[in-house]
Every structure is written in structure tokens, then in C-alpha cells.
Scaffold this motif. Structure first.
Motif, mmCIF file in Angstrom:
data_model
loop_
_atom_site.group_PDB
_atom_site.id
_atom_site.type_symbol
_atom_site.label_atom_id
_atom_site.label_comp_id
_atom_site.label_asym_id
_atom_site.label_seq_id
_atom_site.Cartn_x
_atom_site.Cartn_y
_atom_site.Cartn_z
ATOM 1 N N VAL A 37 0.845 -1.195 0.000
ATOM 2 C CA VAL A 37 0.000 0.000 0.000
ATOM 3 C C VAL A 37 0.880 1.244 0.000
ATOM 4 O O VAL A 37 0.473 2.315 0.450
ATOM 5 N N ALA A 38 2.090 1.088 -0.488
ATOM 6 C CA ALA A 38 3.043 2.201 -0.480
ATOM 7 C C ALA A 38 2.533 3.352 -1.344
ATOM 8 O O ALA A 38 1.886 3.147 -2.382
ATOM 9 N N ARG A 39 2.845 4.544 -0.914
ATOM 10 C CA ARG A 39 2.438 5.742 -1.649
ATOM 11 C C ARG A 39 3.379 5.949 -2.831
ATOM 12 O O ARG A 39 4.604 5.903 -2.698
ATOM 13 N N ASP A 40 2.805 6.193 -3.997
ATOM 14 C CA ASP A 40 3.594 6.390 -5.216
ATOM 15 C C ASP A 40 2.909 7.458 -6.053
ATOM 16 O O ASP A 40 2.094 7.160 -6.921
ATOM 17 N N PRO A 41 3.200 8.742 -5.781
ATOM 18 C CA PRO A 41 2.506 9.816 -6.510
ATOM 19 C C PRO A 41 2.865 9.821 -7.980
ATOM 20 O O PRO A 41 3.838 9.203 -8.421
ATOM 21 N N LEU A 42 2.075 10.544 -8.739
ATOM 22 C CA LEU A 42 2.294 10.620 -10.176
ATOM 23 C C LEU A 42 3.649 11.246 -10.482
ATOM 24 O O LEU A 42 4.073 12.186 -9.803
ATOM 25 N N PRO A 43 4.354 10.744 -11.480
ATOM 26 C CA PRO A 43 5.650 11.336 -11.850
ATOM 27 C C PRO A 43 5.455 12.703 -12.479
ATOM 28 O O PRO A 43 4.369 13.048 -12.959
ATOM 29 N N GLN B 158 -9.471 7.776 -8.369
ATOM 30 C CA GLN B 158 -8.860 8.860 -7.614
ATOM 31 C C GLN B 158 -7.708 8.354 -6.750
ATOM 32 O O GLN B 158 -6.656 8.994 -6.641
ATOM 33 N N LEU B 159 -7.892 7.182 -6.137
ATOM 34 C CA LEU B 159 -6.837 6.611 -5.295
ATOM 35 C C LEU B 159 -5.607 6.254 -6.115
ATOM 36 O O LEU B 159 -4.477 6.291 -5.604
ATOM 37 N N ALA B 160 -5.814 5.909 -7.387
ATOM 38 C CA ALA B 160 -4.685 5.519 -8.248
ATOM 39 C C ALA B 160 -3.720 6.664 -8.488
ATOM 40 O O ALA B 160 -2.583 6.436 -8.932
ATOM 41 N N LEU B 161 -4.111 7.893 -8.182
ATOM 42 C CA LEU B 161 -3.198 9.018 -8.349
ATOM 43 C C LEU B 161 -2.079 9.001 -7.323
ATOM 44 O O LEU B 161 -1.012 9.584 -7.545
ATOM 45 N N THR B 162 -2.293 8.355 -6.199
ATOM 46 C CA THR B 162 -1.284 8.332 -5.135
ATOM 47 C C THR B 162 -0.849 6.924 -4.760
ATOM 48 O O THR B 162 0.314 6.704 -4.452
ATOM 49 N N ARG B 163 -1.778 5.952 -4.772
ATOM 50 C CA ARG B 163 -1.458 4.563 -4.407
ATOM 51 C C ARG B 163 -2.006 3.636 -5.482
ATOM 52 O O ARG B 163 -3.095 3.074 -5.336
ATOM 53 N N PRO B 164 -1.276 3.465 -6.561
ATOM 54 C CA PRO B 164 -1.826 2.745 -7.718
ATOM 55 C C PRO B 164 -2.109 1.270 -7.445
ATOM 56 O O PRO B 164 -3.105 0.734 -7.938
ATOM 57 N N ILE B 165 -1.251 0.579 -6.699
ATOM 58 C CA ILE B 165 -1.470 -0.854 -6.473
ATOM 59 C C ILE B 165 -2.673 -1.074 -5.577
ATOM 60 O O ILE B 165 -3.526 -1.958 -5.838
ATOM 61 N N LEU B 166 -2.817 -0.283 -4.523
ATOM 62 C CA LEU B 166 -3.996 -0.394 -3.669
ATOM 63 C C LEU B 166 -5.253 -0.062 -4.456
ATOM 64 O O LEU B 166 -6.303 -0.716 -4.285
ATOM 65 N N ALA B 167 -5.184 0.932 -5.325
ATOM 66 C CA ALA B 167 -6.335 1.280 -6.156
ATOM 67 C C ALA B 167 -6.692 0.139 -7.096
ATOM 68 O O ALA B 167 -7.884 -0.130 -7.335
ATOM 69 N N TRP B 168 -5.698 -0.534 -7.642
ATOM 70 C CA TRP B 168 -5.991 -1.675 -8.517
ATOM 71 C C TRP B 168 -6.693 -2.793 -7.751
ATOM 72 O O TRP B 168 -7.633 -3.405 -8.249
ATOM 73 N N ALA C 149 -14.117 1.310 -18.575
ATOM 74 C CA ALA C 149 -13.428 2.607 -18.657
ATOM 75 C C ALA C 149 -12.767 2.964 -17.327
ATOM 76 O O ALA C 149 -11.624 3.441 -17.294
ATOM 77 N N LEU C 150 -13.475 2.723 -16.217
ATOM 78 C CA LEU C 150 -12.897 3.036 -14.914
ATOM 79 C C LEU C 150 -11.668 2.185 -14.636
ATOM 80 O O LEU C 150 -10.630 2.693 -14.181
ATOM 81 N N HIS C 151 -11.756 0.891 -14.891
ATOM 82 C CA HIS C 151 -10.611 0.023 -14.609
ATOM 83 C C HIS C 151 -9.462 0.279 -15.591
ATOM 84 O O HIS C 151 -8.295 0.100 -15.236
ATOM 85 N N THR C 152 -9.787 0.706 -16.811
ATOM 86 C CA THR C 152 -8.730 1.057 -17.767
ATOM 87 C C THR C 152 -7.903 2.227 -17.238
ATOM 88 O O THR C 152 -6.663 2.229 -17.335
ATOM 89 N N ALA C 153 -8.587 3.213 -16.657
ATOM 90 C CA ALA C 153 -7.863 4.348 -16.077
ATOM 91 C C ALA C 153 -6.962 3.898 -14.933
ATOM 92 O O ALA C 153 -5.823 4.360 -14.797
ATOM 93 N N VAL C 154 -7.458 2.967 -14.106
ATOM 94 C CA VAL C 154 -6.647 2.471 -12.993
ATOM 95 C C VAL C 154 -5.412 1.730 -13.518
ATOM 96 O O VAL C 154 -4.286 1.931 -13.023
ATOM 97 N N LEU C 155 -5.597 0.861 -14.518
ATOM 98 C CA LEU C 155 -4.458 0.120 -15.076
ATOM 99 C C LEU C 155 -3.449 1.057 -15.727
ATOM 100 O O LEU C 155 -2.235 0.857 -15.624
ATOM 101 N N PHE C 156 -3.929 2.079 -16.399
ATOM 102 C CA PHE C 156 -3.022 3.028 -17.041
ATOM 103 C C PHE C 156 -2.192 3.782 -16.006
ATOM 104 O O PHE C 156 -0.968 3.914 -16.139
ATOM 105 N N LEU C 157 -2.855 4.284 -14.961
ATOM 106 C CA LEU C 157 -2.131 4.988 -13.911
ATOM 107 C C LEU C 157 -1.182 4.059 -13.166
ATOM 108 O O LEU C 157 -0.126 4.496 -12.670
ATOM 109 N N LEU C 158 -1.522 2.778 -13.084
ATOM 110 C CA LEU C 158 -0.619 1.801 -12.464
ATOM 111 C C LEU C 158 0.615 1.579 -13.325
ATOM 112 O O LEU C 158 1.745 1.564 -12.826
#
Length: 451
Positions: free
Chosen positions: A39-45, A100-110, A142-151
């Protein structure tokens, strides 16, 4: 190769294959746990185009896709089924929050989005007509595609591929558990999900490559600066050789002549003077040997190598040469002019020479002034020029001028100050002591050399 040998080799390969596959299967849970159980935090590059995508826009997109998903769930239910079995809206809301969570914690959001996909598919099994795609509608895809892309933008391609495979596996399992046949939507999901992962991984790879390139350029610049520093020190050492060699030769000659200038010199005095001469000769030989190493890659001609080193007595000659290029130069000498130690004379001459060279390169049409200030315990050198009359031509590359001047001043225990003047010109000020001990071998800090 005989048929028996071929059969034996094929049999041995088939026997080894299950062990290899078995080892891979046993290692798979550990790999997945290490890659995806965090659940590590990983903000957008910091990417140029991502900077134009505020989080509010992502939230708006997620809400829009959630509304589309809920609208598709409003299809009439089959006869005999409850109209409101489970509050599906909460599952869709959680899917939108996963984006929204995928912007900071992509794996937890997935994990959250995948879990909501599975739960929602099982919950709406009896509410989705056969003609609608299943297990997910277009809004969920569409929602899960956004999560996978941000991941994929943040994690290694292997982790993104693992998330993609597990997502499709969840879809296949939920489809197999459906209580009625549906229009299979896994093919569309496979295409969209794979595209998102591939594009995200490609952008991440490009960003990583650029980052490594910048780091390599920084290392190259540091190495270039270090090499330039060593080259300047070698050049200064070669120039100072003549000064040191002259003094060692004088010591040797004086030690040889001294016994003849004294009446009835004692044997002890003769022995001491002979030892002094012998040490001077050996030191001079060692100095020449070291200089040979420094000059091993020197491209200068032999005549230039062994030319006498300049002193401040040749300052007028230097100024006259520069005036011949069309630059107006004034000279000013304060204090009682006297002979200085050879190292100070040489360094002062070279500093003036480098400073005037900089004026010719970077300040065309400017006027220059050379000031020498003789103090009791040192010499101050100041070279200042006015603002250039026209733009300077582009420099062919990084030079060694300021670095060389700084090294010469530090060698004598002095200081060098450089910088622009209020009227748009530039000045170089060097304070060179005449009675300072040799500095330590620590390398002084170097500023960027614009020469």
C-alpha cells in the motif's frame, strides 16, 4: 545422432520440464506477494503532459464513467427477480474512488477496483439481460482502464502485466460463475486493458530513459570538470618546473663553488656542501623525471616546452599584443614595483593573460583595464572590462580560463574573485600572497567556467 540418442534427449527434457514448471509455480505466490501486496504511496511522476491533468479532472472523469455504469445497470430485471437486491451504487462509487486513489497509491487502487469488478459482476448477474455485455459494462471497463493506465505509469512492466493477467482471470472466473448466459465482453476488455498497460509502460520506459540520460549527463559533466581540473594542474606543474629547476641548479652551483670562496674550509664544511650539492642534483633529476611523465602526452613542440616562463616584466609586451587586436587597454601599477617570487610572477602573468583572452572572446568592442597593486606581503591583480559593444560569437566549448586562474591563486594560498560589474562588464580580482606556505592537496571548490 542416432534415434536412441534423440529419444533419450527428448525424454530427459520432458522429465526436466515439470520440475522447471513446478519451481516456477511454487515461486509465483512469493513474486506476486512481493510485487502486488503493498500500500506504499507512489505519486504521479512529473511528466509534462501529466502536469496539465489536475486531480479534479480525474474525479470528474470517474464520476462520469460511474454515472454511465449505473445507467447501464438500470435495465429492467428478469421476471421473478428483486428490483433492488443489493445497493449496486456503492460498488460503482468505490470503483470511481479507485481511480482517484490511483493518483497516489496505484497498487492499492488496482486491488480495490478489481475487487469491485468481481463483486459487482456477481451481484448483477440476475439483473443483466443476456444481450448486455458481461461481466463488466463499458463504464466499468473505462474506470478500470484508467486504474491500469495509472498503475503502468509507476510500476515495472512485469508488475503491470501481472495486474493485467489477474484482472482478466477475475473476469473469466466471474463469467464462469454466472447463472445465465450473457454476451461475453472479455474480448473488448482484453483489448482496452492491454492497450492501457502497453501505453502506460511505454511512457514509463521513456521517462525512465530520460531520467537515466540526465543522470549520465550529470556524471559526464562532473567527470569533464574533474578532468579539466587535472589538466590545468598538470599544465601549471609543467610551467613551474622551470622555476623550481632554476633554483635547484643555483643551489647546486653555489654548493660547489662555496668551498673555493672560503679560506681554509674545514673538511666538515666541504662534506656538508658536497652533500647539499648531491641532494640538489638528485632532486633536480627526480623533478625532470616527474615532468617527463606530465609531458608524456603534451603536444607542444620541444622549443615551446623549454621556453623561459614569463614574468611581470613581459606584461607590457602582452598588453601591446592584445592592443594590436583593436582592444583599448589601460594599465595602472600602484605600490613600489619589485621582484616577486617566481611562482607569484608566473601566476600573475598567466592570470592577466587569461583574463584578457576572455575579454577578446566574450566582450568584443569592450575596453579593459589591468591593475597591479604591490603590497608588503603580496600582490593584487585586477582585470576589468566594460560592457561589450556587440554580442559575442558562440563559444566553441567549455574552456579552462577561470578554472586555471582559480588553481593558480589557490596554489599560492591566494584568492580569486570573479563576477559581473554594475555597468554590464566583468572583473577578475586575484590576491596573491608572497609569504604564504604551500596549500594542502585538497581540491578547492570550482565554479562553472564560462570560457
Amino acid at each position: 545422432m542416432t534415434g536412441d540418442k534423440v529419444a533419450d534427449r527428448l525424454t530427459g527434457g520432458l522429465r526436466a520440464l515439470p520440475w522447471t514448471v513446478g519451481e516456477a509455480l511454487r515461486a509465483l505466490p512469493g513474486i506476486l506477494r512481493e510485487d502486488l501486496w503493498t500500500v506504499a504511496r507512489d505519486p504521479l511522476p512529473r511528466m509534462r503532459w501529466l502536469g496539465r491533468l489536475p486531480h479534479g479532472h480525474v474525479v470528474l472523469l470517474a464520476v462520469l464513467m460511474a454515472w454511465l455504469s449505473m445507467a447501464q445497470f438500470q435495465e429492467p430485471a428478469r421476471p421473478g427477480t428483486a428490483q433492488d437486491p443489493i445497493p449496486i451504487i456503492w460498488f460503482v462509487v468505490l470503483e470511481a474512488l479507485a481511480v482517484q486513489l490511483a493518483l497516489t497509491r496505484p497498487i492499492l487502487a488496482w486491488w480495490l477496483s478489481t475487487a469491485m469488478l468481481a463483486v459487482t459482476a456477481l451481484a448483477v448477474d440476475d439483473r443483466v439481460p443476456p444481450y448486455m455485455i458481461y461481466p463488466w459494462n463499458y463504464g466499468q471497463i473505462a474506470l478500470h482502464t484508467a486504474v491500469l493506465f495509472l498503475l503502468a505509469l509507476r510500476v515495472r512492466p512485469r508488475i503491470a502485466a501481472e495486474a493485467l493477467v489477474l484482472t482478466l482471470l477475475v473476469g473469466a472466473v466471474t463469467s464462469a460463475l454466472a447463472s445465465q448466459p450473457h454476451n461475453d465482453g472479455l474480448d473488448d476488455a482484453l483489448t482496452v486493458f492491454t492497450t492501457a498497460v502497453v501505453v502506460g509502460a511505454a511512457l514509463r520506459g521513456r521517462r525512465v530513459a530520460r531520467t537515466r540520460l540526465v543522470e549520465q549527463e550529470e556524471l559526464t559533466a562532473e567527470e569533464r570538470a574533474r578532468r579539466t581540473l587535472l589538466e590545468e594542474r598538470n599544465r601549471i606543474a609543467r610551467e613551474l618546473h622551470d622555476v623550481v629547476a632554476h633554483h635547484m641548479s643555483v643551489i647546486s652551483i653555489q654548493a660547489q663553488v662555496a668551498p673555493h670562496l672560503a679560506e681554509n674550509p674545514s673538511d666538515e664544511l666541504k662534506e656538508n656542501l658536497a652533500g647539499i650539492r648531491q641532494n640538489a642534483v638528485e632532486a633536480l633529476a627526480e623533478l625532470r623525471r616527474v615532468l617527463g611523465v606530465l609531458r608524456s602526452e603534451d603536444a607542444l613542440a620541444d622549443g615551446a616546452r623549454h621556453a623561459p616562463q614569463p614574468t611581470l616584466d613581459r606584461l607590457d609586451e602582452l598588453v601591446g599584443t592584445v592592443r594590436g587586436t583593436g582592444i583599448t587597454i589601460l594599465t595602472d601599477v600602484t605600490g613600489e614595483r619589485r621582484a616577486l617570487p617566481p611562482g607569484v610572477e608566473l601566476s600573475a602573468f598567466r592570470i592577466v593573460q587569461e583574463a584578457l583572452s576572455n575579454v577578446m572572446r566574450h566582450a568584443p568592442g569592450a575596453e579593459a583595464r589591468v591593475e597591479l597593486g604591490y603590497q608588503r606581503h603580496g600582490l593584487t591583480v585586477r582585470v576589468v572590462n566594460t560592457a561589450p559593444a556587440r554580442p559575442a560569437p558562440p563559444s566553441p566549448g567549455a574552456g579552462h580560463g577561470l578554472l586555471g586562474m582559480r588553481e593558480r591563486a589557490a596554489m599560492l594560498g591566494g584568492e580569486l574573485t570573479t563576477g559581473p560589474t554594475p555597468d554590464g562588464g566583468y572583473e577578475v580580482i586575484a590576491a596573491l600572497p608572497t609569504d604564504h606556505p604551500a596549500p594542502s592537496a585538497a581540491a578547492p571548490e570550482t565554479a562553472e567556467d564560462p570560457v
